[in-house]
Design a protein around this motif. Structure first.
Motif, mmCIF file in Angstrom:
data_model
loop_
_atom_site.group_PDB
_atom_site.id
_atom_site.type_symbol
_atom_site.label_atom_id
_atom_site.label_comp_id
_atom_site.label_asym_id
_atom_site.label_seq_id
_atom_site.Cartn_x
_atom_site.Cartn_y
_atom_site.Cartn_z
ATOM 1 N N PRO A 143 0.913 -1.076 0.043
ATOM 2 C CA PRO A 143 -0.021 0.087 0.105
ATOM 3 C C PRO A 143 1.020 1.232 0.011
ATOM 4 O O PRO A 143 2.094 1.224 0.454
ATOM 5 C CB PRO A 143 -0.649 -0.117 1.412
ATOM 6 C CG PRO A 143 -0.657 -1.419 1.700
ATOM 7 C CD PRO A 143 0.739 -2.033 1.097
ATOM 8 N N SER A 144 0.329 2.399 -0.598
ATOM 9 C CA SER A 144 1.107 3.361 -0.743
ATOM 10 C C SER A 144 1.290 4.162 0.695
ATOM 11 O O SER A 144 2.312 4.783 1.068
ATOM 12 C CB SER A 144 0.381 4.470 -1.618
ATOM 13 O OG SER A 144 -0.883 5.016 -1.163
ATOM 14 N N VAL A 145 0.349 3.889 1.692
ATOM 15 C CA VAL A 145 0.832 4.343 2.866
ATOM 16 C C VAL A 145 1.939 3.764 3.565
ATOM 17 O O VAL A 145 2.690 4.521 4.366
ATOM 18 C CB VAL A 145 -0.560 4.539 3.805
ATOM 19 C CG1 VAL A 145 -1.026 2.942 4.263
ATOM 20 C CG2 VAL A 145 -0.610 5.122 4.955
ATOM 21 N N ALA A 146 1.980 2.522 3.321
ATOM 22 C CA ALA A 146 3.174 1.812 3.876
ATOM 23 C C ALA A 146 4.680 2.528 3.321
ATOM 24 O O ALA A 146 5.583 2.567 4.056
ATOM 25 C CB ALA A 146 3.141 0.279 3.597
ATOM 26 N N TYR A 147 4.454 2.744 1.829
ATOM 27 C CA TYR A 147 5.749 3.388 1.476
ATOM 28 C C TYR A 147 6.057 4.750 1.994
ATOM 29 O O TYR A 147 7.102 4.967 2.366
ATOM 30 C CB TYR A 147 5.478 3.287 -0.160
ATOM 31 C CG TYR A 147 5.758 2.319 -1.161
ATOM 32 C CD1 TYR A 147 7.032 2.064 -1.064
ATOM 33 C CD2 TYR A 147 4.629 1.894 -1.777
ATOM 34 C CE1 TYR A 147 7.315 0.931 -1.904
ATOM 35 C CE2 TYR A 147 4.745 0.512 -2.408
ATOM 36 C CZ TYR A 147 6.257 0.349 -2.715
ATOM 37 O OH TYR A 147 6.566 -0.829 -3.446
ATOM 38 N N ILE B 31 12.609 -2.211 1.900
ATOM 39 C CA ILE B 31 11.556 -1.632 2.434
ATOM 40 C C ILE B 31 10.740 -2.537 3.141
ATOM 41 O O ILE B 31 10.186 -2.229 4.221
ATOM 42 C CB ILE B 31 10.735 -1.055 1.136
ATOM 43 C CG1 ILE B 31 11.288 -0.108 0.356
ATOM 44 C CG2 ILE B 31 9.180 -0.840 1.514
ATOM 45 C CD1 ILE B 31 10.652 0.495 -0.804
ATOM 46 N N MET B 35 10.368 -2.746 8.120
ATOM 47 C CA MET B 35 9.037 -2.326 8.830
ATOM 48 C C MET B 35 8.550 -3.757 9.358
ATOM 49 O O MET B 35 7.958 -3.723 10.244
ATOM 50 C CB MET B 35 7.996 -2.004 7.475
ATOM 51 C CG MET B 35 8.232 -0.537 6.941
ATOM 52 S SD MET B 35 6.894 -0.157 6.120
ATOM 53 C CE MET B 35 6.927 -0.721 4.479
ATOM 54 N N GLY B 461 -5.561 -1.591 1.493
ATOM 55 C CA GLY B 461 -4.316 -0.794 1.611
ATOM 56 C C GLY B 461 -4.718 0.857 1.259
ATOM 57 O O GLY B 461 -3.904 1.672 1.755
ATOM 58 N N THR B 463 -5.713 4.470 1.287
ATOM 59 C CA THR B 463 -5.977 5.349 2.330
ATOM 60 C C THR B 463 -6.730 6.790 1.793
ATOM 61 O O THR B 463 -7.599 7.170 2.190
ATOM 62 C CB THR B 463 -4.828 5.823 2.870
ATOM 63 O OG1 THR B 463 -3.945 4.760 3.027
ATOM 64 C CG2 THR B 463 -4.851 6.574 4.286
ATOM 65 N N VAL B 513 1.967 -0.610 10.772
ATOM 66 C CA VAL B 513 2.168 -0.793 9.284
ATOM 67 C C VAL B 513 2.339 -2.140 9.037
ATOM 68 O O VAL B 513 1.981 -2.743 7.973
ATOM 69 C CB VAL B 513 3.165 0.438 8.920
ATOM 70 C CG1 VAL B 513 4.401 -0.334 9.121
ATOM 71 C CG2 VAL B 513 3.055 0.767 7.390
ATOM 72 N N LEU B 516 -0.665 -3.948 8.277
ATOM 73 C CA LEU B 516 -1.394 -3.804 7.186
ATOM 74 C C LEU B 516 -0.586 -4.421 6.134
ATOM 75 O O LEU B 516 -1.130 -5.397 5.251
ATOM 76 C CB LEU B 516 -1.244 -2.296 6.986
ATOM 77 C CG LEU B 516 -1.819 -1.591 5.566
ATOM 78 C CD1 LEU B 516 -3.315 -2.071 5.432
ATOM 79 C CD2 LEU B 516 -1.442 -0.215 5.487
ATOM 80 N N VAL B 517 0.905 -4.287 6.139
ATOM 81 C CA VAL B 517 1.461 -4.936 5.072
ATOM 82 C C VAL B 517 1.283 -6.439 5.220
ATOM 83 O O VAL B 517 1.305 -7.047 4.076
ATOM 84 C CB VAL B 517 3.030 -4.608 5.135
ATOM 85 C CG1 VAL B 517 3.814 -5.336 4.011
ATOM 86 C CG2 VAL B 517 3.065 -2.830 4.827
#
Lengths: 324, 541
Positions: A143-147, B31, B35, B461, B463, B513, B516-517
């Motif tokens: 998701p872009s929010v994770a980026y 990335i 996280m 995902g 937002t 996060v 979510l991921v």
């Protein structure tokens, strides 16, 4: 049943047309047509959705254009929507910000994306390709929010520490992250079009004595150029419409960097402006309508880019003939 | 160009191309890893006794007797540290001592008044008490050590006075002795420096062990407990044992950080004892244990996001996502069926396809604007629902967003069903509708399912579309669909940028996060595996 098979009569069932005419089976015909109509209506939802999106965004943006005019919006860099009595709505800096980070992202993403596509289509064996594809897919799925989260809490402090910048949330940060987000789109579309070029052209080129690099750069990529341009445009669409990442990572300073090539300064994009300001804007104020106007501009951008990709992909399909 | 040059150019090209793949893979790992790793520490970590106490008191979990015993055990060892600290602090903080002395004088006065003694004797005692008070106060105010000591000696000379036996006045002498002790060990000139450093020591002690047992509990839950995690504890311990000072290293140069052990800073005073004591006993004081806090995914958060988990966020995300899919799936599958089965290449199909593509290209924030203008402000109030963001509005907005994804995936799935299936069923006399429902659809189901899972991951995902339509950063768990909800995506944003409290608990920041991921990755991996099995089946293996 058995009797029918053994009968000597000619098989009348085979000679007759398979489909019944409406008169013979009016019930079935009616059902079929009604079903079709219902299906068409449900399918029309997406058309309706597109229409509604345009109607409602334009309806909310219209008061802004009426009161402020397009010249002020596009002719000024001063975006001070909250100033008492002196509110200004110059969108130039926002448009510039959007294009700026998008361009920065493409500079990084296009070469890497196309090279990756080349690797997948021409260099590695099929098995490796099957293993790399999920990586690309997962990269697209994060998701872009994770980026954005990564950009703010991991990348920004790193940049601040190692590049000696005053702030880690800047155009460079968002451009790098946008590039990573745009790469999957570019790779998958470009790879499809490289694949579609077909063996004959490649084999002809190799037969002429060209190396692999020459074959790819001078034959395959030119032959697939429509699809590759479409891939770049799609990547651009992804970057320009991206909201959460740029909102979190670009610093949100409404300015045109000077000198213009200084990527380490903060910028603000159209999407981030909408996301950041809509929550605090009273409904029906000029600011509210101005944000919808920004949204309308975004929508127009994406529509134009979309039509461009469709045209390009259409041409790519035609020029590659049966291989698409 | 000569051949060797061409060949090396070819090799360089190949190397560059492979490098780009490596870069992409490195980006993914770079990335995801920080996280997931740091987020994972919200679930698996070394929890201290404070954590178990918190779980018991706030969530009523764990073996009550065992935890109580553990707390007692730890408190016994902590006791000594707090004693050292209190003793030193009492001696150092003269203003507190002054109020104590003044209060003592008043209380003693009350005691005298209540005692059944002759008037003259009472007056005498009062006079004596006043004398002692003034002596102590002037000792406390005295600028030099010698002066202060002489005042104290004067006060202490009354210690043997028989009239004061068994009265509150004996406390005067306790205070005087304590201060005498402080004076002999502490350099009065460095009092300011000590006070500053002591404040940090007390802060660190509070962060490590919470309020000392017996003291009244603070109102804020977060302040009722010490370090609940061992990683947090080591940080606070570091702050306890080391003083950080910023010293200028010269004109115009940046300040340099230097670390001094507090043991050295307080050398010679009674506080110096505290640091080795805490350092050597920290394990016994906090009793860290590996903890697997799986309830992180179901617990509500407390004190901002300082304690607790992400339960409401997970629930909100699932609600919004499932509802969005429920809206989009029927429409999407029907549209795909129509595009494949019924429509030939007519104008209608072309318009339809173009609309699907346009819908897929609309930026997500524009979906958010549309959701606000259409669902929140226009449609839902017309249907008699409350105006304002709600789960329903968010789900409808997301449904539009995933509609093109579902249409494309289903179209692809239906198209790849072998013609022979359809022809066979038609030949058996099935109508087209029956053929589609009983033959084509089941054959296409795995493909449609893959599309569904992928669009779920997309919806979970996103937002921007729910910013103005469904999401809030803080709020109660929703009880109906017309209420807004917390979601993983929006809370991830909020904890990264908006929430100052969250900065104090980076594990929870990353935990949000990570959840979510993890959900998105899980859905994608399922989809990838499903597709792999499908393509195997199609190849006839």
């Amino acid at each position: 049943m058995t009797q029918a098979i053994h009968s000597e009569k000619p098989a009348a069932g085979f000679t007759r047309p398979l489909l019944l005419s409406p008169a013979q089976d009016w019930g079935g015909w009616l059902l079929g047509e009604a079903g079709r109509a219902v299906l068409l209506t449900i399918t029309g939802t997406s058309v309706l959705a597109v229409l509604l999106i345009f109607v409602f965004i334009i309806r909310q943006a219209w008061p802004f254009f009426q009161s402020q005019g397009l010249t002020e919006a596009l002719g000024s860099t001063k975006w001070y929507p909250q100033a008492q009595g002196q509110a200004q709505f110059g969108m130039l800096a926002l448009i510039f910000g959007s294009l700026y980070v998008t361009a920065g992202a493409l500079v990084l993403a296009v070469p890497i994306g196309i090279l990756t596509a080349v690797v997948l289509s021409d260099i590695v064996p099929f098995r490796v390709r099957q293993a790399v594809k999920p990586i690309i897919e997962i990269l697209a799925a994060i998701p872009s929010v994770a980026y954005g989260f990564f950009a703010v809490l991991v990348l920004a402090p790193l940049m601040q520490k190692h590049l000696g910048l005053s702030t880690g949330t800047n155009a460079l940060n968002s451009a790098v992250m946008l590039a990573i987000m745009a790469i999957p789109t570019i790779v998958s579309v470009a790879e499809d079009s490289l694949w579609a070029v077909g063996r004959e052209l490649r084999e002809a080129s190799y037969a002429c004595g060209a190396t692999r690099a020459e074959t790819l750069l001078k034959v395959v990529i030119p032959a697939a150029h429509n699809g590759i341009i479409a891939a770049v445009v799609l990547g651009m669409m992804r970057a320009i419409g991206e909201t959460m990442l740029v909102w979190m990572a670009s610093g949100n300073a409404c300015q045109i960097p000077s000198p213009w090539w200084d990527l380490t300064q903060s910028v603000r994009t159209m999407t981030a402006t909408i996301a950041g300001e809509m929550g605090e804007t009273p409904k029906g104020s000029t600011h509210y309508h101005a944000l919808f106007a920004v949204g309308l501009m975004l929508l127009t951008f994406s529509l134009v880019l979309n039509l461009a990709t469709e045209y390009l992909l259409h041409r790519a399909k035609r020029s590659s003939g049966g291989h698409a | 160009m000569n051949v060797p040059l061409r060949q090396s150019a070819d090799k360089v090209f190949t190397a560059l191309a492979l490098l780009s793949v490596v870069l992409v893979a490195a980006a993914l790992v770079g990335i995801l890893l920080p996280m997931m790793w740091r987020g994972g520490s919200a679930v698996v970590f070394r929890g201290t006794v404070e954590f178990r106490r918190m779980q018991l008191e706030q969530f009523n979990r764990g073996d009550s007797a065992a935890v109580r015993a553990e707390v007692e055990e730890a408190a016994k060892i902590r006791q000594r540290a707090f004693e050292i600290l209190d003793g030193f602090a009492a001696g150092l903080d003269t203003s507190e001592l002054e109020t104590k002395v003044k209060q003592l004088h008043r209380e003693f006065g009350v005691q005298i008044a209540n005692r059944d003694i002759p008037q003259a004797q009472a007056t005498e005692l009062r006079k004596l008490s006043k004398e002692l008070r003034d002596g102590l106060l002037s000792a406390l105010e005295a600028g030099s050590k010698d002066q202060a000591l002489s005042h104290l000696d004067e006060v202490l000379s009354h210690a043997g006075d028989g009239r004061l036996k068994g009265t509150l006045a004996s406390t005067y002498f306790d205070l005087a002795r304590k201060y005498h002790n402080t004076l002999t060990t502490v350099d009065l000139n460095r009092r300011g420096e000590y006070a500053e450093s002591l404040k940090q020591v007390m802060e660190a002690m509070k962060n490590l062990f919470g309020p000392p047992s017996g003291e009244r509990l603070p109102a804020v839950t977060m302040e009722q407990y010490g370090a609940t995690r061992w990683d947090q504890a080591t940080q606070h311990l570091d702050r306890l044992l080391w003083a950080e000072t910023w010293a200028g290293s010269g004109e115009g140069r940046t300040l340099a950080k230097s670390r001094v052990p507090r043991e050295e800073q307080f050398a010679g005073t009674e506080l110096a004892e505290l640091f080795p004591y805490v350092r050597n006993n920290i394990q016994a004081m906090l009793r860290p244990q590996w903890t697997f806090y799986w309830r992180y995914f179901t617990d509500d958060s407390m004190s901002g996001h300082y304690f607790g988990g992400v339960g409401p966020e997970v629930l909100g995300t699932l609600l919004v996502t499932v509802l969005a899919i429920a809206f989009a799936l029927p429409v999407g599958v029907v549209a795909a069926a129509y595009l494949v089965e019924c429509a030939r290449d007519s104008l209608a199909t072309r318009v339809l396809r173009m609309c699907v593509n346009t819908l897929a290209g609309v930026p997500s924030i524009v979906f958010g604007l549309f959701g606000l203008a259409f669902f929140v402000i226009y449609l839902l109030p017309k249907l008699g629902l409350r105006e304002g963001s709600s789960i329903l509005a968010g789900a409808l907005t997301l449904a539009l967003l995933v509609l093109p994804v579902i249409i494309r995936a289903s179209e692809e799935a239906i198209r790849t069903v072998p013609r022979a299936y359809k022809e066979a069923s038609m030949a058996l006399g099935a109508s087209r509708f029956r053929c589609f429902v009983t033959v084509t659809l089941p054959a296409a189901a795995p493909g449609i399912l893959t599309g569904l899972i992928l669009s779920m991951s997309r919806a979970a995902g996103e937002t921007a579309p729910i910013l103005f339509t469904a999401a809030v950063a803080m709020g109660p768990v929703p009880t109906s669909l017309s209420q807004p909800t917390r979601t993983l995506s929006y809370s991830s944003y909020d904890m990264a940028v908006g929430d100052k409290m969250a900065m104090l608990a980076p594990h929870n920041q990353f935990g949000m996060v990570m959840t979510l991921v993890a959900i998105v990755l899980l859905l994608n991996i399922v989809a990838i595996m499903l597709r792999g099995r499908m393509s195997k089946k199609l190849r006839g293996q």
